[in-house]
Design a protein around this motif. Structure first.
Motif, PDB file in Angstrom:
ATOM      1  N   TYR A 150       0.824  -1.201   0.000  1.00 25.47           N
ATOM      2  CA  TYR A 150       0.000   0.000   0.000  1.00 25.47           C
ATOM      3  C   TYR A 150       0.865   1.261   0.000  1.00 25.47           C
ATOM      4  O   TYR A 150       0.591   2.210  -0.719  1.00 25.47           O
ATOM      5  CB  TYR A 150      -0.935  -0.006   1.209  1.00 25.47           C
ATOM      6  N   TYR A 151       1.908   1.266   0.819  1.00 21.85           N
ATOM      7  CA  TYR A 151       2.795   2.425   0.881  1.00 21.85           C
ATOM      8  C   TYR A 151       3.495   2.659  -0.454  1.00 21.85           C
ATOM      9  O   TYR A 151       3.631   3.788  -0.895  1.00 21.85           O
ATOM     10  CB  TYR A 151       3.824   2.264   1.985  1.00 21.85           C
ATOM     11  N   GLU A 152       3.929   1.611  -1.085  1.00 19.23           N
ATOM     12  CA  GLU A 152       4.586   1.745  -2.388  1.00 19.23           C
ATOM     13  C   GLU A 152       3.601   2.250  -3.446  1.00 19.23           C
ATOM     14  O   GLU A 152       3.940   3.100  -4.259  1.00 19.23           O
ATOM     15  CB  GLU A 152       5.170   0.404  -2.824  1.00 19.23           C
ATOM     16  N   LEU A 153       2.408   1.714  -3.442  1.00 16.09           N
ATOM     17  CA  LEU A 153       1.389   2.155  -4.399  1.00 16.09           C
ATOM     18  C   LEU A 153       1.041   3.621  -4.181  1.00 16.09           C
ATOM     19  O   LEU A 153       0.904   4.388  -5.132  1.00 16.09           O
ATOM     20  CB  LEU A 153       0.129   1.295  -4.280  1.00 16.09           C
ATOM     21  N   ASN A 154       0.918   4.036  -2.928  1.00 12.06           N
ATOM     22  CA  ASN A 154       0.579   5.416  -2.622  1.00 12.06           C
ATOM     23  C   ASN A 154       1.701   6.368  -3.021  1.00 12.06           C
ATOM     24  O   ASN A 154       1.449   7.464  -3.508  1.00 12.06           O
ATOM     25  CB  ASN A 154       0.260   5.551  -1.137  1.00 12.06           C
ATOM     26  N   ALA A 155       2.942   5.958  -2.837  1.00 14.56           N
ATOM     27  CA  ALA A 155       4.080   6.807  -3.197  1.00 14.56           C
ATOM     28  C   ALA A 155       4.227   6.925  -4.713  1.00 14.56           C
ATOM     29  O   ALA A 155       4.704   7.939  -5.215  1.00 14.56           O
ATOM     30  CB  ALA A 155       5.360   6.251  -2.586  1.00 14.56           C
ATOM     31  N   ASN A 156       3.821   5.917  -5.453  1.00 14.35           N
ATOM     32  CA  ASN A 156       3.962   5.906  -6.908  1.00 14.35           C
ATOM     33  C   ASN A 156       2.623   5.999  -7.621  1.00 14.35           C
ATOM     34  O   ASN A 156       2.479   5.513  -8.738  1.00 14.35           O
ATOM     35  CB  ASN A 156       4.682   4.626  -7.351  1.00 14.35           C
ATOM     36  N   ARG A 157       1.666   6.643  -6.987  1.00 16.43           N
ATOM     37  CA  ARG A 157       0.320   6.710  -7.549  1.00 16.43           C
ATOM     38  C   ARG A 157       0.302   7.383  -8.922  1.00 16.43           C
ATOM     39  O   ARG A 157      -0.447   7.001  -9.805  1.00 16.43           O
ATOM     40  CB  ARG A 157      -0.596   7.449  -6.589  1.00 16.43           C
TER      41      ARG A 157
END
Length: 74
Positions: free
Chosen positions: A17-24
């Motif tokens: 989730y954190y990776e997806l949010n950072a690379n949205r």
């Protein structure tokens, strides 16, 4: 001791989730739904609020009224 712990296990779902949010921005693209929502939130709602504000400009006076006086000026 305040150092990093070797027994710390990170939750893989949260890491994803954190990776997806950072690379949205890499995964987002325009769709008809996104275009419509952008128009509504950036154009329609502010436009309606501006129209209402101009239509009621100077109509109501909230200061200097006494009990029983109306707030409408005209």
């Amino acid at each position: 001791m305040a150092g990093p712990s070797k027994s710390l296990v990170l939750d893989p779902a949260l890491q994803k989730y954190y990776e997806l949010n950072a690379n949205r921005y890499k995964y987002w693209k325009w769709t008809p739904r996104h275009a419509w929502l952008s128009f509504v939130y950036m154009g329609l709602i502010p436009g309606v609020l501006t129209y209402i504000a101009y239509k009621t400009e100077g109509k109501y006076e909230f200061r200097g009224k006494r009990r029983g006086d109306t707030i409408q000026e005209w």
